[in-house]
Write an enzyme that holds these catalytic residues in place. Structure first.
Site, short mmCIF file in Angstrom:
data_model
loop_
_atom_site.label_atom_id
_atom_site.label_comp_id
_atom_site.label_asym_id
_atom_site.label_seq_id
_atom_site.Cartn_x
_atom_site.Cartn_y
_atom_site.Cartn_z
CD1 TRP A 161 9.55 6.51 2.33
CD2 TRP A 161 8.62 7.79 0.76
NE1 TRP A 161 9.65 5.84 1.13
CE2 TRP A 161 9.09 6.61 0.15
CE3 TRP A 161 8.00 8.75 -0.05
CZ2 TRP A 161 8.96 6.36 -1.22
CZ3 TRP A 161 7.87 8.50 -1.41
CH2 TRP A 161 8.35 7.32 -1.98
CE LYS A 185 11.67 4.42 12.67
NZ LYS A 185 11.54 5.14 11.39
N PRO A 186 7.43 7.24 12.63
CG PRO A 186 7.91 9.54 12.65
CD PRO A 186 7.85 8.32 13.54
CB SER A 188 14.23 7.74 8.74
OG SER A 188 14.21 6.86 9.84
CD GLU A 260 -1.73 0.34 2.58
OE1 GLU A 260 -1.13 -0.21 1.61
OE2 GLU A 260 -1.71 1.55 2.79
CB CYS A 294 0.40 1.28 -1.70
SG CYS A 294 1.75 1.56 -0.58
CD GLU A 390 4.08 -0.99 -4.70
OE1 GLU A 390 3.26 -0.10 -4.54
OE2 GLU A 390 4.75 -1.47 -3.78
#
Ligand code: SIN
Length: 487
Positions: A161, A185-186, A188, A260, A294, A390
């Site tokens: 996202w 599949k992006p 949600s 990734e 990231c 992270e």
């Protein structure tokens, strides 16, 4: 930009919202819906369908059927399509940027930057379509070997996202360039930009089955995409635990994989660094997308001799960043995507303070409420947590070091190895650090490493495979060798 023009862009973005998935050129409904929220306003933006496994299988079957046609198209035709897609994205860039702001929350100016970054992948691969060269190899037996780069097959892409446009184009443009077809599949949280980009691709001349966007339940869709023998490659951007799971699910069908995954990027400021350059690079790297990338520096190591001067300048620059809603003029820092993201940031600040760190600026939720958090600089405490977790938020934790060896050892103490950044005016030192730091992508005197021409990807638990550049294209091809025994 005035408030009135920003409001007009917001309306244009809203007009792009579709409440259907796109399967082989058809807008389809599903069994129920997945709600999509506006993270800045904390209101409902819309919904997309929850597709059934059978509907996802249909998208895969159509991608396989379209592959037979698309993979045989001449390179010049694939390049022309990519150029036409890029032209359409250019023409729609303001509305697309607004759509990104609506579903992701990033400031409109930054979202516009993302659309241009996204489109740079389409343009780069449009140029590359005619350069799928193989090799001629002479063997020791005197034979000649020809190599051909052939498209790997129908591809599944699963995207996050944080970059609702760029993470799609850097996979899909490379795939179409190579001759592959795509089922996407992006995330949600941000499906609308993906659907809009796919609609533009079909308008630009892509055969309908070549690009489907499937929405709904992650486990259902992931199960079909990873399990299907028709899908020959999976490209995933997201967390390391999910990447491991997907890789395991792909093992029985031996798909080619690009992963990734997470990062915990170190940023090192050596004692000879130009501190203005270092501060500017830190701000650009750390506070892009409110720290939700990231490649954001997750831990900053500064030589003890320049620590105070660097911190003074960094804290002043960070305190001046404007937190705002995406369509507010001058906004630089938007909200975090959701409450989970906010809780993690709060936890990291609290644990740093508990470990003896000081808050130099920020350190609390922002007065705007919702997911907004103040841009924060922390001094000291313990870097252990930042090696493994992270933050994914606008928090810059700074730690002092005394020697180059110590800085490199701390940089490499993490299991992750996506990005790293070093600041120094000494070329020898820069090259020593560049070779010694365990990362896939390294910036020297720069906080930004993202470019369509740059091979992007990690080492260690940050994954494998590269995106962008000729290396990114290699991830979508398989090499066939033909031996010519000349008598
Ligand atoms: C990411 O956060 O995964 C990608 C960042 C980028 O492309 O710059």
């Amino acid at each position: 930009m005035t408030e009135a023009s920003l409001a007009a862009h917001a309306a244009a973005g809203r007009a792009l919202i579709r409440d259907k998935a796109l399967v082989a050129g058809h807008w389809v409904a599903g069994d129920g819906a997945v709600e999509v929220d506006d993270p800045a306003e904390r209101t409902r933006l819309g919904s997309v369908p929850r597709l059934s496994a059978a509907q996802v299988e249909e998208a895969v079957a159509q991608a396989a059927a379209a592959f037979a046609d698309w993979s045989r198209r001449k390179p010049v035709e694939r390049g022309r399509f990519l150029s036409a897609w890029a032209d359409r994205v250019d023409a729609a860039e303001q509305a697309l940027a607004a759509l990104i702001s609506l579903e992701n929350g990033k400031p409109y100016a930054e979202a516009l930057g993302e659309v241009r970054y996204a489109n740079s992948f389409i343009r780069w691969f449009a140029g590359q379509a005619e350069r799928m060269d193989g090799e001629v190899i002479a063997t020791s037996a005197g034979d000649t070997v020809l190599t051909f780069k052939e498209p790997v097959g129908p591809v599944a892409a699963i995207t996050p996202w944080n970059f609702p446009a760029a993470m799609i184009t850097r996979k899909a443009a490379a795939a179409f360039c190579a001759g592959c077809t795509v089922v996407l599949k992006p995330a949600s949280a941000t499906p609308f930009t993906a659907l809009a980009l796919a609609e533009l691709a079909l308008e630009a001349g892509l055969p309908p089955g070549a690009f489907s966007v499937v929405t709904g339940d992650q486990a259902v869709i992931g199960g079909v995409l990873t399990g299907s023998p028709l899908i020959r490659k999976l490209s995933f951007t997201g967390s390391t635990p999910v990447g491991r799971l997907l890789a395991a699910q792909c093992a029985p069908t031996l798909k080619k994989l690009s992963m990734e995954l997470g990062g915990a990027a170190p940023l090192i400021v050596f004692e000879d660094a130009d501190l203005d350059v270092a501060v500017e690079g830190t701000i650009k790297g750390k506070f892009r997308n409110a720290g939700q990338t990231c490649v954001c520096p997750n831990r900053i190591y500064v030589h003890a001799r320049v620590r105070e001067a660097y911190l003074d300048r960094l804290a002043a620059a960070v305190a001046a960043l404007k937190v705002g809603k995406p369509f507010e003029a001058g906004a630089q820092i938007g909200p975090l995507i959701d409450d989970k993201g906010l809780a993690k940031v709060e936890d990291h600040v609290a644990r740093t303070v508990a470990a003896g760190g000081r808050v130099l600026t920020g350190g609390a939720r922002h007065a705007l409420g919702g997911g907004f958090y103040q841009p924060t600089v922390l001094d000291g405490g313990d870097d252990e947590m930042f090696l493994h977790e992270e933050t994914f938020g606008p928090v810059a934790p700074v730690f002092a070091f005394d020697s180059d060896d110590e800085a490199i050892a701390r940089a490499n103490a993490s299991e992750f190895g996506l990005a790293a950044f070093v600041f120094t005016r000494d070329l020898d030192r820069a090259m020593r650090a560049a070779r010694a730091v365990e990362a896939g992508v390294l910036g020297v005197n720069s906080g930004l490493v993202s470019n369509a021409a740059n091979p992007f990807g990690g080492v260690k638990q940050s994954g494998y495979g590269r995106e962008g550049s000729v290396y990114g294209l290699d991830d979508y091809v398989q090499v066939k060798s033909v031996t010519l025994a000349l008598r």
